[in-house]
Motif scaffolding. Structure first.
Motif, short mmCIF file in Angstrom:
data_model
loop_
_atom_site.label_atom_id
_atom_site.label_comp_id
_atom_site.label_asym_id
_atom_site.label_seq_id
_atom_site.Cartn_x
_atom_site.Cartn_y
_atom_site.Cartn_z
N ASN A 88 2.06 13.22 -8.82
CA ASN A 88 1.63 11.98 -8.18
C ASN A 88 0.22 12.09 -7.60
O ASN A 88 -0.54 11.11 -7.62
CB ASN A 88 2.62 11.60 -7.07
CG ASN A 88 3.92 11.07 -7.64
OD1 ASN A 88 4.04 10.84 -8.84
ND2 ASN A 88 4.91 10.88 -6.79
N ARG A 89 -0.14 13.24 -7.08
CA ARG A 89 -1.51 13.39 -6.60
C ARG A 89 -2.52 13.27 -7.75
O ARG A 89 -3.60 12.71 -7.59
CB ARG A 89 -1.67 14.73 -5.88
CG ARG A 89 -0.98 14.75 -4.52
CD ARG A 89 -1.32 16.00 -3.73
NE ARG A 89 -0.74 15.93 -2.38
CZ ARG A 89 -1.07 16.76 -1.40
NH1 ARG A 89 -1.94 17.74 -1.61
NH2 ARG A 89 -0.50 16.62 -0.22
N ALA A 90 -2.15 13.79 -8.91
CA ALA A 90 -3.05 13.68 -10.06
C ALA A 90 -3.18 12.24 -10.55
O ALA A 90 -4.27 11.80 -10.94
CB ALA A 90 -2.54 14.58 -11.19
N LEU A 91 -2.07 11.50 -10.52
CA LEU A 91 -2.08 10.13 -11.07
C LEU A 91 -2.50 9.07 -10.06
O LEU A 91 -3.12 8.06 -10.43
CB LEU A 91 -0.70 9.79 -11.60
CG LEU A 91 -0.22 10.54 -12.85
CD1 LEU A 91 1.21 10.14 -13.18
CD2 LEU A 91 -1.14 10.28 -14.03
N PHE A 92 -2.11 9.25 -8.78
CA PHE A 92 -2.24 8.16 -7.81
C PHE A 92 -3.47 8.27 -6.92
O PHE A 92 -3.91 7.28 -6.35
CB PHE A 92 -1.01 8.11 -6.91
CG PHE A 92 0.31 7.92 -7.63
CD1 PHE A 92 0.36 7.51 -8.94
CD2 PHE A 92 1.51 8.19 -6.98
CE1 PHE A 92 1.58 7.34 -9.59
CE2 PHE A 92 2.72 8.03 -7.61
CZ PHE A 92 2.76 7.61 -8.93
N MET A 93 -4.02 9.48 -6.75
CA MET A 93 -5.08 9.66 -5.76
C MET A 93 -6.47 9.75 -6.43
O MET A 93 -6.59 10.07 -7.59
CB MET A 93 -4.82 10.91 -4.91
CG MET A 93 -3.51 10.84 -4.14
SD MET A 93 -3.21 12.31 -3.14
CE MET A 93 -4.39 12.07 -1.80
N ARG A 148 0.81 -1.22 0.00
CA ARG A 148 0.00 0.00 0.00
C ARG A 148 0.85 1.27 0.00
O ARG A 148 0.31 2.37 -0.19
CB ARG A 148 -0.95 0.00 1.21
CG ARG A 148 -1.95 -1.13 1.18
CD ARG A 148 -2.88 -1.11 2.38
NE ARG A 148 -3.79 -2.24 2.37
CZ ARG A 148 -4.94 -2.28 1.70
NH1 ARG A 148 -5.33 -1.21 1.01
NH2 ARG A 148 -5.70 -3.35 1.73
N GLN A 149 2.16 1.14 0.21
CA GLN A 149 3.05 2.31 0.16
C GLN A 149 4.07 2.18 -0.96
O GLN A 149 5.05 2.91 -1.00
CB GLN A 149 3.75 2.51 1.51
CG GLN A 149 4.70 1.39 1.94
CD GLN A 149 5.07 1.47 3.40
OE1 GLN A 149 4.27 1.15 4.28
NE2 GLN A 149 6.31 1.91 3.70
N GLN A 150 3.82 1.27 -1.90
CA GLN A 150 4.71 1.12 -3.04
C GLN A 150 4.40 2.18 -4.11
O GLN A 150 3.35 2.84 -4.06
CB GLN A 150 4.54 -0.29 -3.64
CG GLN A 150 5.08 -1.39 -2.75
CD GLN A 150 4.86 -2.79 -3.28
OE1 GLN A 150 5.20 -3.77 -2.61
NE2 GLN A 150 4.29 -2.93 -4.47
N PRO A 151 5.28 2.34 -5.10
CA PRO A 151 5.04 3.32 -6.16
C PRO A 151 3.70 3.12 -6.85
O PRO A 151 3.27 1.99 -7.11
CB PRO A 151 6.20 3.07 -7.13
CG PRO A 151 7.30 2.57 -6.25
CD PRO A 151 6.62 1.71 -5.22
N GLY A 152 3.02 4.22 -7.12
CA GLY A 152 1.73 4.19 -7.80
C GLY A 152 0.54 4.21 -6.87
O GLY A 152 -0.60 4.32 -7.33
N THR A 153 0.77 4.13 -5.55
CA THR A 153 -0.33 4.13 -4.59
C THR A 153 -0.60 5.55 -4.10
O THR A 153 0.25 6.43 -4.21
CB THR A 153 -0.01 3.22 -3.40
OG1 THR A 153 1.19 3.70 -2.75
CG2 THR A 153 0.20 1.78 -3.85
N PRO A 154 -1.79 5.79 -3.52
CA PRO A 154 -2.14 7.16 -3.14
C PRO A 154 -1.22 7.83 -2.13
O PRO A 154 -1.15 9.06 -2.10
CB PRO A 154 -3.56 7.00 -2.57
CG PRO A 154 -4.12 5.82 -3.29
CD PRO A 154 -2.96 4.88 -3.44
N CYS A 155 -0.52 7.05 -1.29
CA CYS A 155 0.35 7.69 -0.29
C CYS A 155 1.78 7.86 -0.79
O CYS A 155 2.61 8.42 -0.09
CB CYS A 155 0.36 6.88 1.01
SG CYS A 155 1.42 5.42 0.98
#
Length: 266
Positions: free
Chosen positions: A261-266, A201-208
């Protein structure tokens, strides 16, 4: 039972201002962690694959000592491994000289374009479980979910409104608490992210991941992680960053990376 230390006493002893820490790798993350932990009063040694004479003075400016890879794991309480995943198998034998009760902290992330393809991870194995297998030791996952510019420039004292949180995962609760305490010493809230099985859940591509969230925002971000979509989002982010700034190991500034990242992951 009389000889057993209460957990809070163990944590207090192991997270004082004089822990002996070895850091392997002085790239974007390892360098800053070394600077911050030595500035916080810890006894820090650093090493890379090219030898101590190649480690820059800026890495050592707050008190860290440059040593060889063989020396960096000896007589320490914590070893922080901050090297690309494809170099871990070659490094693993060095851990045979590490004290048996030392805590290993993994800051790494899997990027196929850099690390080459790792079939087990591509098939769904959690990255830090794969790391633990390669090293033959349990690991703590920390400092992987923050961009290097944010790590270097956005630390703040405990209690500061809006302080950024960094998720920390480990199977052993004591080791996780040590990781969280050290994250605090680098200027961020250490957030308890549970066991390594959940650390995807904290790997690349996740919301956090590299979105600079607070402790209040972190639970929802971890819960919203999607294991099927995160690798695709990771690769989209890499493509966007490469198109903007090129390759060559240059990392984007915090403003751009967090916005992307906020645009892509969240």
């Amino acid at each position: 039972m009389d000889n057993e230390r209460p957990k809070h006493a163990f944590i207090r002893e192991r997270t004082g201002n004089h822990m002996k820490i070895g850091i392997v790798g002085v790239g974007h993350i390892g360098k800053t962690v070394a600077q911050k932990l030595s500035a916080a009063g810890h006894d820090v040694k650093v090493a890379n694959s090219r030898g101590p004479e190649t480690i820059g003075a800026d890495v050592l400016a707050t008190g860290a000592q440059a040593v060889t890879v063989g020396e960096v794991v000896r007589d320490v309480e914590v070893v922080i491994v901050s090297i690309p995943l494809n170099r871990l198998p070659a490094f693993a034998p060095a851990l045979s000289d590490m004290p048996g009760d030392a805590v290993v902290i993994d800051t790494s992330n899997y990027y196929p374009s850099r690390d080459e393809r790792i079939d087990a991870i591509d098939a769904g194995q959690v990255e830090s479980l794969w790391v633990a297998e390669q090293l033959g030791r349990p690991v703590v996952k920390a400092w992987n979910a923050i961009g290097s510019d944010s790590l270097a420039s956005k630390g703040a004292p405990a209690g500061t409104p809006g302080r950024i949180a960094i998720p920390v995962a480990a199977d052993d609760a004591d080791a996780r608490a040590i990781g969280m305490a050290l994250v605090e010493d680098t200027g961020f809230d250490g957030f308890d992210a549970g066991t390594l099985t959940e650390s995807w859940r904290q790997q690349p591509g996740t919301p956090c991941y590299c979105t600079d969230l607070t402790s209040d925002e972190m639970p929802a971000a971890l819960a919203a992680a999607d294991p099927a979509r995160s690798p695709k989002r990771r690769d989209l982010a890499v493509a966007a960053i490469t198109e903007r700034i090129g390759g060559g190991g240059v990392n984007p500034d915090a403003e751009y990376l967090v916005r992307l990242n906020r645009a892509l992951f969240m």
